[in-house]
Design an enzyme around this catalytic site. Structure first.
Site, PDB file in Angstrom:
ATOM      1  N   HIS A  90      -4.896 -35.483 -19.221  1.00  9.35           N
ATOM      2  CA  HIS A  90      -5.485 -35.377 -17.883  1.00  9.35           C
ATOM      3  C   HIS A  90      -6.628 -36.365 -17.662  1.00  9.35           C
ATOM      4  CE1 HIS A  90      -3.853 -30.980 -17.787  1.00  9.35           C
ATOM      5  NE2 HIS A  90      -2.916 -31.861 -17.618  1.00  9.35           N
ATOM      6  N   ALA A 112     -11.542 -20.223 -30.610  1.00 10.44           N
ATOM      7  CA  ALA A 112     -11.165 -21.467 -31.290  1.00 10.44           C
ATOM      8  C   ALA A 112     -12.157 -21.811 -32.402  1.00 10.44           C
ATOM      9  CB  ALA A 112     -11.099 -22.604 -30.276  1.00 10.44           C
TER      10      ALA A 112
END
Ligand code: APR
Length: 248
Positions: A118, A226
């Site tokens: 992106h 994470a």
């Protein structure tokens, strides 16, 4: 969290593809997009701020918002998940990061092999359209073309950078493990990446504190953050890491 069969797979793995999303940078202080309250899209209109039409309509408003995001990303520090993935890249023959994030934190953690699906917040590129003078006043300009500059990110309805998806899919076909970390797995075409792995018989491990569209299809769906879980996967892979980098 990491069962025997996953541990075994991690130890045998030599070629990983890690798809990452906004959740990887959440613990660096960068809000995700779709978190119900804190998410950016809960507080801002993506059609106004993350489309070309929105930019052409209100370029100053869009630039102000991206300027804020740039400052936030510049102030943020890579967290234990970014650092663990960078370590994994150093240690494994093949470890490719395919990120939807535009904050550049993977590279700042030391990762060299990163596909930015992106784009990147810290880069600009010129638009081809001409804006009316009153709208274009004081906007940054391209020194070569004189055209108005926009952030070099992919907005809704736009194509991904050329070859990025093809590179990611072909890397998956030769990999032996795919990680899907901190993404809601709803935005296409990125969300099709773990599915491509499953179609090619490559095991998929999801890391996310919440269930996602991918959870029921993934071989392992690990509930956790994470920064907490990725270092555990690295440790379970028993690769000899320089302890100090992980503990920073
Ligand atoms: N660790 C791991 N995952 C987390 C954490 C964390 N600490 N915190 C939140 N998450 C998870 C959320 O549960 C959610 O599933 O991260 C995911 C973030 O999802 P989104 O906000 O939808 O972000 P992402 O999947 O990256 O969005 C994809 O959409 O808005 C566009 O272009 C933008 O790249 C973005 C794309």
């Amino acid at each position: 969290m990491i069962d025997k069969s996953l541990q075994q797979l991690l130890r045998q793995t030599s070629n990983i593809v890690a798809l990452t999303g906004a959740g990887v940078s959440a613990e660096s202080g960068i809000p995700t997009f779709r978190d119900a309250q804190q998410g950016m899209w809960a507080n801002f209109d993506p059609m106004e701020l993350a489309t070309l039409e929105g930019f052409l309509r209100q370029p100053h408003k869009v630039w102000d918002w991206y300027q804020q995001r740039r400052e936030m990303a510049a102030k943020a520090q890579p967290n234990a998940a970014h650092l663990a993935l960078a370590e994994w890249q150093e240690q494994l023959e093949q470890c490719l990061i395919v990120t939807q994030n535009v904050d550049g934190l993977h590279q700042r953690a030391g990762s060299l092999h990163v596909i930015e699906l992106h784009g990147n917040l810290h880069r600009d590129r010129p638009i081809s359209q001409q804006l009316p003078a009153e709208k274009a006043a004081d906007l940054p300009r391209c020194p070569e073309t004189g055209n108005v500059l926009r952030p070099d990110v992919v907005w809704f309805g736009e194509m991904l950078p050329e070859g990025a998806m093809e590179q990611a899919l072909s890397a998956i076909e030769v990999s032996d493990l795919v990680l899907s970390i901190g993404t809601s797995a709803v935005v296409q075409p990125a969300a099709s990446i773990p599915l491509h792995a499953l179609e090619n018989g490559v095991p998929v491990v999801e890391i996310n504190p919440e269930t996602t569209e991918l959870s029921s299809a993934a071989d392992w769906s690990l509930r956790g953050s994470a920064a907490d879980v990725v270092p555990q996967l690295v440790a379970a892979a028993q690769l000899h890491y320089s302890r100090d980098r992980l503990s920073r």
